[in-house]
Design a protein around this motif. Structure first.
Motif, short mmCIF file in Angstrom:
data_model
loop_
_atom_site.label_atom_id
_atom_site.label_comp_id
_atom_site.label_asym_id
_atom_site.label_seq_id
_atom_site.Cartn_x
_atom_site.Cartn_y
_atom_site.Cartn_z
N VAL A 78 49.04 34.39 51.95
CA VAL A 78 47.78 34.16 51.26
C VAL A 78 47.20 35.53 50.94
O VAL A 78 47.05 36.38 51.82
N HIS A 79 46.88 35.74 49.67
CA HIS A 79 46.35 37.01 49.18
C HIS A 79 45.04 36.74 48.44
O HIS A 79 45.01 35.92 47.53
N ARG A 80 43.98 37.43 48.84
CA ARG A 80 42.66 37.27 48.20
C ARG A 80 42.47 38.38 47.18
O ARG A 80 42.66 39.55 47.48
N PHE A 81 42.07 38.00 45.97
CA PHE A 81 41.92 38.96 44.88
C PHE A 81 40.57 39.65 44.97
O PHE A 81 39.52 39.02 44.85
N ARG A 82 40.59 40.96 45.16
CA ARG A 82 39.36 41.75 45.28
C ARG A 82 39.05 42.50 43.98
O ARG A 82 38.04 43.16 43.88
N GLY A 83 39.93 42.39 42.99
CA GLY A 83 39.71 43.06 41.72
C GLY A 83 38.93 42.18 40.75
O GLY A 83 38.42 41.13 41.12
N ARG A 84 38.88 42.63 39.51
CA ARG A 84 38.25 41.85 38.45
C ARG A 84 39.35 41.21 37.61
O ARG A 84 40.29 41.88 37.20
N SER A 85 39.20 39.92 37.37
CA SER A 85 40.18 39.19 36.58
C SER A 85 40.28 39.79 35.18
O SER A 85 39.27 40.15 34.57
N ARG A 86 41.51 39.90 34.70
CA ARG A 86 41.75 40.42 33.36
C ARG A 86 42.06 39.25 32.43
O ARG A 86 42.48 38.19 32.88
N PRO A 87 41.90 39.45 31.12
CA PRO A 87 42.17 38.34 30.18
C PRO A 87 43.65 38.00 30.11
O PRO A 87 44.52 38.87 30.27
N LEU A 88 43.91 36.73 29.85
CA LEU A 88 45.29 36.28 29.64
C LEU A 88 45.83 36.85 28.33
O LEU A 88 45.06 37.13 27.41
N ARG A 89 47.14 36.99 28.25
CA ARG A 89 47.79 37.43 27.02
C ARG A 89 48.52 36.23 26.42
O ARG A 89 49.58 35.85 26.90
#
Length: 107
Positions: A78-89
Motif C-alpha cells: 500500500v502506497h499513499r500518494f503525497r504528491g500532486r496529481s498530474r493530468p492524464l495523457r
C-alpha cells in the motif's frame, strides 16, 4: 474517473516488462489523487522486483504505508500518494501484457 482515491494495479506487475512496470508506477501519479492510495501486488519469484517497485513509487512521491512480510511469496503493498496529481495523457499506452500476441485471435 481520475484522480481516484484508490488505484489497484493488481496482477499486473508480474505480467509486464520492467520498463512497463516503471511506466505504470509513473501513470499512478496521474491516476491517484493527492493522499490517495495505490494497492499493488507482485510475487517475490526471481527476479525479485518488489524492492525496485517500492523504490519507483518512492521516487514519485508515494509513501510506503504497508507491505506483506518478506517471507511470504505474494507481496501486497500500500502506497499513499503525497504528491500532486498530474493530468492524464489521452491515448497514451502505458503497458503491454506479456504474451498478449498469443491471446489475440489471428487476423
Amino acid at each position: 474517473m481520475a484522480p481516484a482515491d484508490i488505484v489497484l494495479p493488481c496482477a499486473v506487475f508480474g505480467n509486464i516488462t520492467d520498463p512497463d512496470i516503471e511506466r505504470t508506477v509513473d501513470a499512478c501519479t496521474r491516476l491517484c489523487a493527492t493522499a490517495g492510495r495505490v494497492i499493488r501486488t507482485r510475487s517475490r519469484k526471481a527476479p525479485g522486483r518488489v524492492p525496485l517497485i517500492r523504490g519507483w513509487f518512492g521516487e514519485r512521491g508515494f509513501e510506503g504505508e504497508w507491505i506483506t512480510e518478506e517471507e511470504l511469496f505474494r507481496s501486497v503493498g500500500v502506497h499513499r500518494f503525497r504528491g500532486r496529481s498530474r493530468p492524464l495523457r489521452p491515448g497514451e499506452r502505458v503497458l503491454t501484457f506479456l504474451g498478449y500476441d498469443r491471446l489475440r485471435p489471428p487476423t
